[in-house]
Design an enzyme around this catalytic site. Structure first.
Site, PDB file in Angstrom:
ATOM      1  N   PHE A 154       0.919  -1.214   0.185  1.00 25.36           N
ATOM      2  CA  PHE A 154      -0.055  -0.076  -0.113  1.00 25.36           C
ATOM      3  C   PHE A 154       0.851   1.118   0.020  1.00 25.36           C
ATOM      4  O   PHE A 154       0.359   2.263  -0.369  1.00 25.36           O
ATOM      5  CB  PHE A 154      -0.937   0.167   1.252  1.00 25.36           C
ATOM      6  CG  PHE A 154      -0.206   0.530   2.588  1.00 25.36           C
ATOM      7  CD1 PHE A 154      -0.225   1.757   2.808  1.00 25.36           C
ATOM      8  CD2 PHE A 154       0.549  -0.629   3.376  1.00 25.36           C
ATOM      9  CE1 PHE A 154       0.615   2.199   3.992  1.00 25.36           C
ATOM     10  CE2 PHE A 154       1.013  -0.042   4.728  1.00 25.36           C
ATOM     11  CZ  PHE A 154       0.884   1.226   4.907  1.00 25.36           C
ATOM     12  N   LYS A 178      -1.005  -6.664  -9.336  1.00 25.90           N
ATOM     13  CA  LYS A 178      -2.052  -6.848  -8.350  1.00 25.90           C
ATOM     14  C   LYS A 178      -1.592  -5.904  -7.173  1.00 25.90           C
ATOM     15  O   LYS A 178      -0.726  -6.097  -6.376  1.00 25.90           O
ATOM     16  CB  LYS A 178      -1.946  -8.530  -7.684  1.00 25.90           C
ATOM     17  CG  LYS A 178      -3.135  -8.928  -6.874  1.00 25.90           C
ATOM     18  CD  LYS A 178      -3.739  -8.021  -5.833  1.00 25.90           C
ATOM     19  CE  LYS A 178      -2.945  -8.301  -4.758  1.00 25.90           C
ATOM     20  NZ  LYS A 178      -3.382  -7.410  -3.439  1.00 25.90           N
ATOM     21  N   GLU A 181      -4.849  -3.823  -1.905  1.00 29.49           N
ATOM     22  CA  GLU A 181      -6.406  -3.433  -2.122  1.00 29.49           C
ATOM     23  C   GLU A 181      -6.855  -2.106  -1.189  1.00 29.49           C
ATOM     24  O   GLU A 181      -7.809  -1.606  -1.127  1.00 29.49           O
ATOM     25  CB  GLU A 181      -7.254  -4.590  -1.409  1.00 29.49           C
ATOM     26  CG  GLU A 181      -7.030  -5.179  -0.111  1.00 29.49           C
ATOM     27  CD  GLU A 181      -5.481  -6.108   0.055  1.00 29.49           C
ATOM     28  OE1 GLU A 181      -4.619  -5.870  -0.597  1.00 29.49           O
ATOM     29  OE2 GLU A 181      -5.666  -7.099   0.786  1.00 29.49           O
ATOM     30  N   SER A 231       5.126  -7.037   3.389  1.00 31.03           N
ATOM     31  CA  SER A 231       5.947  -7.315   4.637  1.00 31.03           C
ATOM     32  C   SER A 231       6.667  -8.629   4.664  1.00 31.03           C
ATOM     33  O   SER A 231       6.304  -9.473   3.699  1.00 31.03           O
ATOM     34  CB  SER A 231       4.933  -7.314   5.637  1.00 31.03           C
ATOM     35  OG  SER A 231       3.954  -8.421   5.389  1.00 31.03           O
ATOM     36  N   CYS A 286       9.552   1.811   3.345  1.00 32.45           N
ATOM     37  CA  CYS A 286      10.423   0.759   3.665  1.00 32.45           C
ATOM     38  C   CYS A 286      11.808   1.428   3.909  1.00 32.45           C
ATOM     39  O   CYS A 286      12.785   0.688   4.524  1.00 32.45           O
ATOM     40  CB  CYS A 286      10.390  -0.257   2.706  1.00 32.45           C
ATOM     41  SG  CYS A 286      10.881   0.646   1.128  1.00 32.45           S
ATOM     42  N   GLU A 386       9.068  -4.754  13.266  1.00 32.03           N
ATOM     43  CA  GLU A 386       8.635  -3.428  12.125  1.00 32.03           C
ATOM     44  C   GLU A 386       7.573  -2.627  12.487  1.00 32.03           C
ATOM     45  O   GLU A 386       6.462  -3.345  12.853  1.00 32.03           O
ATOM     46  CB  GLU A 386       8.484  -3.899  10.804  1.00 32.03           C
ATOM     47  CG  GLU A 386       8.338  -2.649   9.846  1.00 32.03           C
ATOM     48  CD  GLU A 386       8.361  -3.237   8.185  1.00 32.03           C
ATOM     49  OE1 GLU A 386       7.750  -4.146   7.942  1.00 32.03           O
ATOM     50  OE2 GLU A 386       8.595  -2.312   7.541  1.00 32.03           O
TER      51      GLU A 386
HETATM   52  P1  NAD Z   1       1.486  -6.519   2.867  1.00 31.09           P
HETATM   53  O1  NAD Z   1       2.551  -7.656   2.859  1.00 31.09           O
HETATM   54  O2  NAD Z   1       0.510  -6.591   4.016  1.00 31.09           O
HETATM   55  O3  NAD Z   1       0.809  -6.500   1.422  1.00 31.09           O
HETATM   56  C1  NAD Z   1       1.582  -6.645   0.264  1.00 31.09           C
HETATM   57  C2  NAD Z   1       0.955  -7.240  -0.504  1.00 31.09           C
HETATM   58  O4  NAD Z   1       0.639  -8.715  -0.468  1.00 31.09           O
HETATM   59  C3  NAD Z   1      -0.559  -6.667  -1.044  1.00 31.09           C
HETATM   60  O5  NAD Z   1      -0.679  -6.700  -2.287  1.00 31.09           O
HETATM   61  C4  NAD Z   1      -1.560  -7.627  -0.458  1.00 31.09           C
HETATM   62  O6  NAD Z   1      -2.816  -7.689  -0.871  1.00 31.09           O
HETATM   63  C5  NAD Z   1      -0.857  -8.985  -0.575  1.00 31.09           C
HETATM   64  N1  NAD Z   1      -0.977  -9.842   1.071  1.00 31.09           N
HETATM   65  C6  NAD Z   1      -1.353  -9.327   2.011  1.00 31.09           C
HETATM   66  N2  NAD Z   1      -1.191 -10.376   2.855  1.00 31.09           N
HETATM   67  C7  NAD Z   1      -1.137 -11.267   2.106  1.00 31.09           C
HETATM   68  C8  NAD Z   1      -1.172 -12.928   2.200  1.00 31.09           C
HETATM   69  N3  NAD Z   1      -1.276 -13.474   3.709  1.00 31.09           N
HETATM   70  N4  NAD Z   1      -0.870 -13.665   1.416  1.00 31.09           N
HETATM   71  C9  NAD Z   1      -0.863 -13.438  -0.012  1.00 31.09           C
HETATM   72  N5  NAD Z   1      -0.672 -12.011  -0.497  1.00 31.09           N
HETATM   73  C10 NAD Z   1      -0.921 -11.145   0.753  1.00 31.09           C
HETATM   74  O7  NAD Z   1       2.340  -5.205   3.170  1.00 31.09           O
HETATM   75  P2  NAD Z   1       1.506  -3.801   2.948  1.00 31.09           P
HETATM   76  O8  NAD Z   1       1.128  -3.355   4.552  1.00 31.09           O
HETATM   77  O9  NAD Z   1       0.844  -3.741   2.031  1.00 31.09           O
HETATM   78  O10 NAD Z   1       3.028  -2.909   2.946  1.00 31.09           O
HETATM   79  C11 NAD Z   1       3.864  -2.507   4.058  1.00 31.09           C
HETATM   80  C12 NAD Z   1       5.020  -3.502   4.116  1.00 31.09           C
HETATM   81  O11 NAD Z   1       5.660  -3.502   2.847  1.00 31.09           O
HETATM   82  C13 NAD Z   1       5.908  -3.145   5.192  1.00 31.09           C
HETATM   83  O12 NAD Z   1       6.443  -4.322   5.692  1.00 31.09           O
HETATM   84  C14 NAD Z   1       7.161  -2.689   4.341  1.00 31.09           C
HETATM   85  O13 NAD Z   1       8.388  -2.556   4.916  1.00 31.09           O
HETATM   86  C15 NAD Z   1       7.181  -3.372   3.101  1.00 31.09           C
HETATM   87  N6  NAD Z   1       7.749  -2.548   1.912  1.00 31.09           N
HETATM   88  C16 NAD Z   1       8.761  -3.030   1.549  1.00 31.09           C
HETATM   89  C17 NAD Z   1       9.761  -2.512   0.634  1.00 31.09           C
HETATM   90  C18 NAD Z   1      11.004  -3.006   0.111  1.00 31.09           C
HETATM   91  O14 NAD Z   1      11.515  -2.586  -0.879  1.00 31.09           O
HETATM   92  N7  NAD Z   1      11.567  -3.967   0.930  1.00 31.09           N
HETATM   93  C19 NAD Z   1       9.081  -1.572  -0.133  1.00 31.09           C
HETATM   94  C20 NAD Z   1       7.858  -0.972   0.055  1.00 31.09           C
HETATM   95  C21 NAD Z   1       7.202  -1.712   1.272  1.00 31.09           C
END
Ligand code: NAD
Length: 501
Positions: A154, A178, A181, A231, A286, A386
């Site tokens: 997000f 994808k 959401e 994450s 991040c 985090e």
């Molecule tokens: P998230 O892991 O909740 O979601 C990321 C994506 O995965 C979304 O599209 C979501 O729909 C999907 N998703 C969520 N839960 C899932 C599951 N159980 N199974 C399959 N797909 C699933 O992350 P977020 O809250 O949207 O974003 C924040 C996180 O992203 C933080 O941990 C941040 O550090 C990380 N991030 C990392 C970087 C990097 O470059 N390393 C960059 C941006 C964000």
């Protein structure tokens, strides 16, 4: 009176909006107003299949189009994006909450990758060795994979997808995005821009959804590669499932970025940088700095300088003239605020408390003010996990070596920074620290598009980082061709293994 019907953000398949018929939706909030203003359709198996089929059907013609023609679409896309990025920034602010200038900043960083991809012909060049054996030449070519998927978080609804799709598309792949959401509309805006730029239908698809869509993409035999950002627990799941199903996977995970401050550093520069890197985008980056490791005796002075600056920050609706917006959802805000309670219980000092802050915005918004925690025990969950919000922690250490040991013990390895005027110390730090991206007096060391972006340890699963040379390699596979054009001297029977002569 029944509740008003909210607009539903659609999929984008075959060059057009496709309303979801799955019957499942998720709310999309305007975080500064604290209310759901839209819904997003969540894909079911039939919608997933339709998206994958469309991307695969579009692949052969796109792959076979000349590089010059593919690149002309990239150039048109870049011009449109540059001219109209203000529209996209407004969409991001409306659904994510970050202030408009910050939304524009993320688009500009994404645009850099589009610009890199306009020159992809150069990076796709193969190698050629003439006469490796008598009459035989060997050469290599990089070719696209097919339909590839991008699953994004997000916090950067434009920049993170743009780390991947310009290179994937320029190299001749078709892309299924994808998005998160929580802020799904930016992806649809980008899809429309691609159509305007002349991209053929089916080359860029947007599939809205949640875990069901992700798992479908991970297990489908017709998706060749996965670029995931999110994450750490989800990144690990994506990597393990995707690779178990024979795919290339790059899965970028969470972070806990530390800034090491040596006693010789310019503390005003450090305080400015810490505030910018800790609270920009409400800490939902991040590469945000979340921990300052202060080598004594600087901590007291640093706490005073940072606290001073934090009191001047204007928190409010990102559409107004504010420094920091709300958090993305109420649930996330409560989770982040919960870490302040945990730190307090575990013995940290709350130098600046963002709970209950006055804001320039709707009282229903998902607000949490900038918070500074001092003397945070490294055993506290507020330190080990985090937080992903506007909470900056200070850990005090007696020496450079103790600081490096603290940072290297963290399971994440995304970004880190050292602040010092001692070049020798900085050089030693860049060598000793077990982190993928390092800033020397630079708090958010995000590499430019010509380099690759990605962390170490639990911040990246897989061996390819985003964009730059590794991005090109990820979205292509190499072929090596050994060629001989026959002349009569090449005749004769020889069953031995081919040796070079
Ligand atoms: P998230 O892991 O909740 O979601 C990321 C994506 O995965 C979304 O599209 C979501 O729909 C999907 N998703 C969520 N839960 C899932 C599951 N159980 N199974 C399959 N797909 C699933 O992350 P977020 O809250 O949207 O974003 C924040 C996180 O992203 C933080 O941990 C941040 O550090 C990380 N991030 C990392 C970087 C990097 O470059 N390393 C960059 C941006 C964000």
């Amino acid at each position: 009176m029944s509740a008003p019907t909210l607009p539903v953000v659609p999929h984008w398949i075959d060059g057009a909006e496709v309303p979801s018929a799955s019957g499942r939706t998720a709310p999309v909030y305007d975080p500064a107003l604290g209310i759901a203003t839209k819904e997003v359709g969540l894909a079911d198996a039939a919608e997933l299949e339709r998206a994958i089929a469309s991307a695969n059907a579009a692949f052969p013609a796109w792959r076979d189009l000349s590089l010059a023609k593919r690149q002309s679409v990239l150039f048109a896309f870049r011009e449109l994006l540059n001219a109209r990025k203000g529209e996209l920034a407004e969409i991001i602010t409306e659904e994510h909450g970050k202030v408009l200038s910050d939304a524009l900043g993320e688009i500009t960083r994404g645009q850099e990758v589009v610009e890199f991809a306009t020159g992809l012909a150069h990076h796709l060049k193969g190698e050629y060795s003439e006469q490796v054996s008598t009459g035989i030449d060997v050469y290599s070519a990089r070719q696209p994979l097919g339909a590839v998927a991008i699953i994004s978080p997000f916090n950067f609804p434009a920049m993170v997808p743009a780390w991947f799709f310009p290179i994937a598309i320029a190299a001749g792949n078709t892309v299924i995005l994808k998005p998160s959401e929580k802020d799904p509309s930016a992806a649809i805006w980008l899809a429309k821009l691609w159509r305007e730029a002349g991209l053929p239908d089916g080359v860029f698809t947007v599939l809205q959804g949640d875990r069901e869509a992700v798992d479908g993409l991970l297990t489908s035999p017709d998706v060749r590669a996965i670029s995931f950002v999110g994450s750490t627990p989800v990144a690990r799941h994506v990597y393990e499932t995707g690779t178990a199903h024979g795919k290339r996977v790059q899965a970028l995970g969470g972070a806990k970025n530390h800034m090491l401050v040596l006693p010789d550093a310019d503390l005003d520069l450090v305080a400015d940088s810490a505030v910018n890197a800790g609270f920009g985008s409400a800490g939902e980056r991040c590469m945000a700095i979340s921990v300052i490791v202060a080598v004594e005796p600087v901590a007291d002075a640093l706490v005073a300088k940072i606290s001073d600056r934090m009191r001047g920050l204007r928190v409010g609706d990102g559409r107004r003239s504010c420094d920091m917006g709300p958090l993305v959802t109420e649930q996330h805000r409560d989770r982040v605020a919960g870490y302040i309670d945990i730190a307090e219980r575990d013995g940290a000092t709350i130098a600046v408390d963002g709970r209950g802050i006055q804001v320039d915005g709707d009282p229903r918004g998902f607000w949490l003010g900038p918070t500074l925690l001092d003397n945070v025990p490294t055993t506290s969950r507020a330190y080990t996990e985090e937080i992903f919000g506007p909470v900056l922690s200070i850990v005090r250490v007696p020496s450079y070596d103790a600081g490096v040991a603290v940072i290297n013990a963290v399971p994440f390895g995304n970004g880190t920074a050292i602040f010092t005027n001692d070049g020798g110390a900085a050089r030693r730090f860049q060598n000793e620290i077990q982190v993928g991206m390092i800033g020397v007096n630079v708090p958010i060391p995000v590499p430019t598009a010509t380099f690759s972006f990605g962390g170490w340890k639990d911040s990246l699963f897989g061996d390819s980082r985003a964009h730059g040379a590794e991005g090109v390699r990820f979205f292509t596979q190499e072929k090596v061709i050994t060629s001989r054009w026959l002349d009569p001297s090449h005749g004769g029977i020889n069953l031995g293994f081919p040796e070079n002569d």
